[in-house]
Scaffold this motif. Structure first.
Motif, PDB file in Angstrom:
ATOM      1  N   LYS A 242      -1.848  -9.680   5.152  1.00 61.86           N
ATOM      2  CA  LYS A 242      -0.971  -9.339   6.273  1.00 61.86           C
ATOM      3  C   LYS A 242       0.459  -9.781   5.999  1.00 61.86           C
ATOM      4  CE  LYS A 242      -0.554  -9.767  11.284  1.00 61.86           C
ATOM      5  NZ  LYS A 242      -1.147 -10.340  12.521  1.00 61.86           N
ATOM      6  N   GLU A 243       0.603 -10.994   5.466  1.00 61.10           N
ATOM      7  CA  GLU A 243       1.942 -11.526   5.189  1.00 61.10           C
ATOM      8  C   GLU A 243       2.598 -10.796   4.027  1.00 61.10           C
ATOM      9  OE1 GLU A 243       5.281 -13.752   5.776  1.00 61.10           O
ATOM     10  OE2 GLU A 243       3.504 -13.625   7.054  1.00 61.10           O
ATOM     11  N   LYS A 244       1.841 -10.596   2.947  1.00 60.67           N
ATOM     12  CA  LYS A 244       2.435  -9.972   1.758  1.00 60.67           C
ATOM     13  C   LYS A 244       2.735  -8.493   1.989  1.00 60.67           C
ATOM     14  CE  LYS A 244       1.857  -9.325  -3.235  1.00 60.67           C
ATOM     15  NZ  LYS A 244       3.062 -10.045  -3.664  1.00 60.67           N
ATOM     16  N   TYR A 245       1.809  -7.808   2.660  1.00 63.33           N
ATOM     17  CA  TYR A 245       1.988  -6.369   2.856  1.00 63.33           C
ATOM     18  C   TYR A 245       3.188  -6.089   3.755  1.00 63.33           C
ATOM     19  CZ  TYR A 245       0.460  -1.526   2.840  1.00 63.33           C
ATOM     20  OH  TYR A 245       0.387  -0.171   2.636  1.00 63.33           O
ATOM     21  N   LYS A 246       3.406  -6.975   4.725  1.00 64.61           N
ATOM     22  CA  LYS A 246       4.528  -6.814   5.663  1.00 64.61           C
ATOM     23  C   LYS A 246       5.862  -6.864   4.932  1.00 64.61           C
ATOM     24  CE  LYS A 246       5.386 -10.365   8.206  1.00 64.61           C
ATOM     25  NZ  LYS A 246       5.229 -11.428   9.230  1.00 64.61           N
ATOM     26  N   ASN A 247       5.942  -7.684   3.881  1.00 61.46           N
ATOM     27  CA  ASN A 247       7.206  -7.901   3.181  1.00 61.46           C
ATOM     28  C   ASN A 247       7.304  -7.164   1.852  1.00 61.46           C
ATOM     29  OD1 ASN A 247       8.137  -9.784   5.173  1.00 61.46           O
ATOM     30  ND2 ASN A 247       6.765 -11.323   4.288  1.00 61.46           N
ATOM     31  N   ARG A 248       6.281  -6.350   1.518  1.00 58.06           N
ATOM     32  CA  ARG A 248       6.283  -5.728   0.199  1.00 58.06           C
ATOM     33  C   ARG A 248       7.254  -4.541   0.149  1.00 58.06           C
ATOM     34  NH1 ARG A 248       3.274  -0.876   0.732  1.00 58.06           N
ATOM     35  NH2 ARG A 248       2.422  -0.433  -1.311  1.00 58.06           N
ATOM     36  N   GLU A 249       7.784  -4.313  -1.038  1.00 58.38           N
ATOM     37  CA  GLU A 249       8.610  -3.128  -1.281  1.00 58.38           C
ATOM     38  C   GLU A 249       7.691  -1.941  -1.573  1.00 58.38           C
ATOM     39  OE1 GLU A 249      11.949  -2.633  -1.248  1.00 58.38           O
ATOM     40  OE2 GLU A 249      12.221  -4.668  -0.479  1.00 58.38           O
ATOM     41  N   PRO A 250       7.940  -0.774  -0.979  1.00 58.01           N
ATOM     42  CA  PRO A 250       7.110   0.394  -1.280  1.00 58.01           C
ATOM     43  C   PRO A 250       7.101   0.673  -2.784  1.00 58.01           C
ATOM     44  CG  PRO A 250       8.580   0.850   0.564  1.00 58.01           C
ATOM     45  CD  PRO A 250       9.013  -0.465  -0.017  1.00 58.01           C
ATOM     46  N   LEU A 251       5.945   0.926  -3.310  1.00 59.17           N
ATOM     47  CA  LEU A 251       5.797   1.132  -4.750  1.00 59.17           C
ATOM     48  C   LEU A 251       5.204   2.511  -5.005  1.00 59.17           C
ATOM     49  CD1 LEU A 251       5.902  -0.152  -7.625  1.00 59.17           C
ATOM     50  CD2 LEU A 251       3.526  -0.848  -7.253  1.00 59.17           C
ATOM     51  N   MET A 252       5.960   3.331  -5.710  1.00 59.10           N
ATOM     52  CA  MET A 252       5.471   4.667  -6.068  1.00 59.10           C
ATOM     53  C   MET A 252       4.441   4.532  -7.191  1.00 59.10           C
ATOM     54  SD  MET A 252       5.828   7.824  -5.169  1.00 59.10           S
ATOM     55  CE  MET A 252       7.418   7.826  -4.292  1.00 59.10           C
ATOM     56  N   PRO A 253       3.279   5.160  -7.040  1.00 60.40           N
ATOM     57  CA  PRO A 253       2.287   5.104  -8.124  1.00 60.40           C
ATOM     58  C   PRO A 253       2.814   5.776  -9.394  1.00 60.40           C
ATOM     59  CG  PRO A 253       1.322   5.943  -6.093  1.00 60.40           C
ATOM     60  CD  PRO A 253       2.811   5.912  -5.891  1.00 60.40           C
ATOM     61  N   SER A 254       2.061   5.640 -10.448  1.00 59.09           N
ATOM     62  CA  SER A 254       2.456   6.242 -11.724  1.00 59.09           C
ATOM     63  C   SER A 254       2.372   7.764 -11.635  1.00 59.09           C
ATOM     64  CB  SER A 254       1.534   5.753 -12.840  1.00 59.09           C
ATOM     65  OG  SER A 254       0.225   6.277 -12.639  1.00 59.09           O
ATOM     66  N   PRO A 255       3.129   8.468 -12.492  1.00 57.59           N
ATOM     67  CA  PRO A 255       3.015   9.937 -12.536  1.00 57.59           C
ATOM     68  C   PRO A 255       1.589  10.407 -12.783  1.00 57.59           C
ATOM     69  CG  PRO A 255       4.958   9.222 -13.742  1.00 57.59           C
ATOM     70  CD  PRO A 255       4.199   7.977 -13.387  1.00 57.59           C
ATOM     71  N   GLN A 256       0.850   9.665 -13.630  1.00 56.22           N
ATOM     72  CA  GLN A 256      -0.537  10.061 -13.909  1.00 56.22           C
ATOM     73  C   GLN A 256      -1.380  10.029 -12.642  1.00 56.22           C
ATOM     74  OE1 GLN A 256       1.219   7.790 -15.562  1.00 56.22           O
ATOM     75  NE2 GLN A 256       0.850   7.870 -17.768  1.00 56.22           N
ATOM     76  N   PHE A 257      -1.186   8.971 -11.854  1.00 58.27           N
ATOM     77  CA  PHE A 257      -1.960   8.851 -10.616  1.00 58.27           C
ATOM     78  C   PHE A 257      -1.613   9.982  -9.651  1.00 58.27           C
ATOM     79  CE2 PHE A 257      -2.651   7.565  -6.277  1.00 58.27           C
ATOM     80  CZ  PHE A 257      -3.862   6.893  -6.304  1.00 58.27           C
ATOM     81  N   ILE A 258      -0.319  10.256  -9.500  1.00 55.19           N
ATOM     82  CA  ILE A 258       0.123  11.276  -8.552  1.00 55.19           C
ATOM     83  C   ILE A 258      -0.421  12.644  -8.955  1.00 55.19           C
ATOM     84  CG2 ILE A 258       2.155  12.487  -7.655  1.00 55.19           C
ATOM     85  CD1 ILE A 258       3.641   9.767  -7.847  1.00 55.19           C
ATOM     86  N   LYS A 259      -0.348  12.956 -10.242  1.00 54.86           N
ATOM     87  CA  LYS A 259      -0.853  14.252 -10.702  1.00 54.86           C
ATOM     88  C   LYS A 259      -2.364  14.355 -10.514  1.00 54.86           C
ATOM     89  CE  LYS A 259       1.437  13.953 -14.673  1.00 54.86           C
ATOM     90  NZ  LYS A 259       1.935  14.266 -16.030  1.00 54.86           N
ATOM     91  N   SER A 260      -3.070  13.255 -10.772  1.00 60.16           N
ATOM     92  CA  SER A 260      -4.520  13.256 -10.562  1.00 60.16           C
ATOM     93  C   SER A 260      -4.848  13.416  -9.086  1.00 60.16           C
ATOM     94  CB  SER A 260      -5.126  11.951 -11.091  1.00 60.16           C
ATOM     95  OG  SER A 260      -5.013  11.879 -12.491  1.00 60.16           O
ATOM     96  N   TYR A 261      -4.054  12.778  -8.258  1.00 64.44           N
ATOM     97  CA  TYR A 261      -4.270  12.884  -6.812  1.00 64.44           C
ATOM     98  C   TYR A 261      -4.149  14.339  -6.361  1.00 64.44           C
ATOM     99  CZ  TYR A 261      -3.409  12.435  -1.802  1.00 64.44           C
ATOM    100  OH  TYR A 261      -3.464  12.576  -0.445  1.00 64.44           O
ATOM    101  N   PHE A 262      -3.062  14.976  -6.724  1.00 64.17           N
ATOM    102  CA  PHE A 262      -2.862  16.360  -6.293  1.00 64.17           C
ATOM    103  C   PHE A 262      -3.873  17.305  -6.929  1.00 64.17           C
ATOM    104  CE2 PHE A 262       1.441  14.958  -4.960  1.00 64.17           C
ATOM    105  CZ  PHE A 262       1.426  15.482  -3.679  1.00 64.17           C
ATOM    106  N   SER A 263      -4.308  16.998  -8.139  1.00 66.04           N
ATOM    107  CA  SER A 263      -5.264  17.898  -8.808  1.00 66.04           C
ATOM    108  C   SER A 263      -6.637  17.843  -8.150  1.00 66.04           C
ATOM    109  CB  SER A 263      -5.395  17.536 -10.290  1.00 66.04           C
ATOM    110  OG  SER A 263      -6.100  16.322 -10.453  1.00 66.04           O
ATOM    111  N   SER A 264      -6.876  16.826  -7.323  1.00 61.84           N
ATOM    112  CA  SER A 264      -8.168  16.732  -6.643  1.00 61.84           C
ATOM    113  C   SER A 264      -8.258  17.692  -5.463  1.00 61.84           C
ATOM    114  CB  SER A 264      -8.419  15.297  -6.172  1.00 61.84           C
ATOM    115  OG  SER A 264      -7.560  14.949  -5.107  1.00 61.84           O
TER     116      SER A 264
END
Length: 573
Positions: A242-264
């Motif tokens: 809860k504490e860490k997620y509240k203060n975390r910077e948004p992190l874009m996944p890797s290109p490989q992950f994003i392409k795999s996500y959309f290919s599903s």
């Protein structure tokens, strides 16, 4: 699992974050999770004993149970001890507890006998529910007992702690248990009672250390101690996440992950290449240069950035289209929501998905895709009824949409159940999906996980190979295949090779780091395991996923501290 129904419920609830990608759809091949295989089953696949529910990998349990049971399953192997409330009549054995020889032995025995008599009187008061009088008797026994009689003294302190416990005087319970443990360091009753007192005092770290020691000393055979460890690990994980997620910077996944996500997704309009006429003819002929879109459209620019893998600019361009209420507003809302999910911001994604779903004039494929993604998001948030409603609505408005069947949570639930007809129906469903969509890696991945669950390892391995042929840069598939080698052939080297390959392909694959950490715990490499878990924590895509990872990390920390304190070294792979 050797667990009562409430424990099974806890296991299911804790395993839920691992279902799917953790980003609102994307399924097994794209996800940081295990798809149909929950985290706790994942560890079992490599012979790792667990603390129920939270997925904390304690080392001794399964190996020891297998040795003692001669290969029996887990069912019924945990001792279901009654509550440890009663005081002890005799001291726990400890070194140096025998009566000494010599002329002083007679007087010393008299003193010890008087102490034992006071203790016995205290036990009678305790059983009668007269706890204040019992405390007075145990205090007398402590004052009478020779100081060198460690075992007897530790019992008297532990008995007094039991009486304090009945009066809910938790500070006094912890203090007396500490005295008992100082006199007899591996005194399980005192350690467990102190763990419960620390829980009441909200000393979670101290509670975890004590209950971890109890689990190891008891060989993971007592359900009470395992459930308390599970409970405190979950609480610690949730607090830290809860504490860490509240203060975390948004992190874009890797290109490989994003392409795999959309290919599903096979019916996802927003992931399709830009159509002819959306780019300027002049710019299409310029090799090596980005094309300019014809229209002044934020959405079309976002699509262009997708083709260029310039993902960080997509949300802002979609926002321009939405603010202008442009021609592609529905598409922009869905694309922005999808990238919010990818960076782990479900709160921002939900309003955009809601709007797309409510737009009756929007393309039915857009609305169905939004329903699937929102349904997957609800599943991640452990809201199965809402998830089921969304999947069913998607099937109603777009019956031919294959993505509904790829991502619908019922498939995963069916093949992990015990109903043979459900399992057969689910397996048949997977076979139909891969026949109908032979180029969709997602279908093969889900089928492989179902086959693994049914211990059809060879066929599952073939399905994972098909996934790799279709998507050679999908890191998650290599992790699943690596786990399969461990479960099927106990081939640790091959399993580690495949998981290392996943990290080489995608250094943002949190699932690979988590799995590597799990294996390192079993190998006894706690420092390396903690490092792997911390890397996974920094890449977690949801607060729930982060809490789960913190639980694993805290469990490894606790085992390290207990091993140092008590000189315990669990067996390794």
């Amino acid at each position: 699992m050797a667990a009562s129904k409430p424990v099974e419920a806890a296991v299911v609830a804790a395993a839920a974050p691992s279902s799917g990608s953790g980003v609102g759809g994307g399924g097994a091949t794209a996800g940081s999770g295990t798809g149909g295989l929950p985290r706790w089953q994942l560890a079992l696949a490599v012979g790792a004993p667990l603390l129920l529910g939270a997925g904390a990998m304690y080392l001794w349990s399964r190996q020891r149970r297998r040795r003692e049971a001669g290969g029996r399953g887990d069912s019924g192997s945990l001792k279901r001890n009654s509550e440890r409330k009663t005081p002890e009549g005799r001291a726990s054995p400890a070194p140096g507890s025998g009566h000494p020889e010599g002329s002083g032995a007679h007087l010393e025995m008299n003193s010890l006998d008087r102490a034992q008599a006071a203790k016995n009187k205290g036990n009678k008061y305790f059983k009668a529910g007269k706890y204040e009088q019992a405390i007075q008797c145990y205090t007398e026994a402590i004052s009478l007992c020779p100081i060198e009689k460690n075992a007897d003294l530790s019992t008297f302190y532990q008995n007094r702690a039991a009486a304090f416990e009945q009066l809910q005087k938790w500070k006094e319970v912890a203090q007396d248990c500490t005295k008992a443990v100082e006199l007899n360091p591996k005194y399980v009753k005192a350690l467990f009672r102190r763990a419960k007192a620390h829980e009441k005092l909200d000393n979670k770290k101290e509670c975890l250390e004590d209950v971890t020691a109890v689990c190891i000393l008891e060989g993971f055979q007592n359900q009470q101690s395992m459930l308390l460890a599970d409970k405190v690990l979950k609480l610690l994980g949730k607090e830290k996440a809860k504490e860490k997620y509240k203060n975390r910077e948004p992190l874009m996944p890797s290109p490989q992950f994003i392409k795999s996500y959309f290919s599903s997704f096979t019916d996802d309009i927003i992931s399709q290449p830009m159509l002819k006429g959306e780019k300027s003819d002049e710019d299409k002929d310029k090799e090596g240069e980005a094309s300019e879109v014809k229209e002044n459209s934020g959405y079309l620019r976002a699509k262009q950035y997708m083709e260029e893998e310039n993902y960080d600019k997509i949300i802002s361009e979609c926002s321009k289209e939405i603010d202008a209420q442009g021609k592609y507003m529905a598409e922009a809302l869905l694309l922005r929501a999808t990238f919010y999910l990818l960076i782990g911001n479900a709160n921002a994604a939900k309003p955009d998905l809601d709007k797309v779903i409510s737009l009756k004039e929007a393309n039915v494929k857009l609305r169905a895709n939004a329903l699937i993604k929102r349904g997957s998001m609800y599943m991640q948030q452990q809201q199965p009824l809402l998830s089921t409603q969304d999947f069913n609505m998607a099937a109603d408005i777009d019956p031919q949409n294959a993505d509904v069947y790829h991502h619908r949570g019922q498939y995963r639930q069916a093949y992990t159940g015990n109903n043979s007809s459900q399992i057969q129906a689910a397996m048949k469903g997977f076979e139909e999906v891969i026949k109908k969509f032979p180029r969709c890696a997602e279908g093969y991945a889900l089928y492989a996980q179902a086959l693994t669950d049914q211990q059809q390892f060879g066929k599952a391995d073939d399905m994972y190979d098909k996934c790799i042929d279709l998507e050679p840069d999908n890191a998650t598939t290599y992790v699943h295949k690596g786990l399969l080698q461990l479960q099927w052939k106990q081939d640790l080297d091959r399993g580690l090779e495949l998981i290392s390959k996943a990290i080489e392909i995608d250094n943002k694959c949190d699932f690979a780091y988590e799995t590597m950490g799990t294996i390192e715990v079993q190998r006894g490499n706690m420092e390396k395991a903690i490092d792997m878990f911390n890397k996974a924590i920094n890449l977690a895509k949801s607060e729930m996923e982060m809490a789960h990872l913190y639980s694993l990390c805290d469990a490894a920390h606790a085992q390290t501290e207990v091993a140092k304190k008590y000189g315990l070294k669990p067996p390794t792979l």
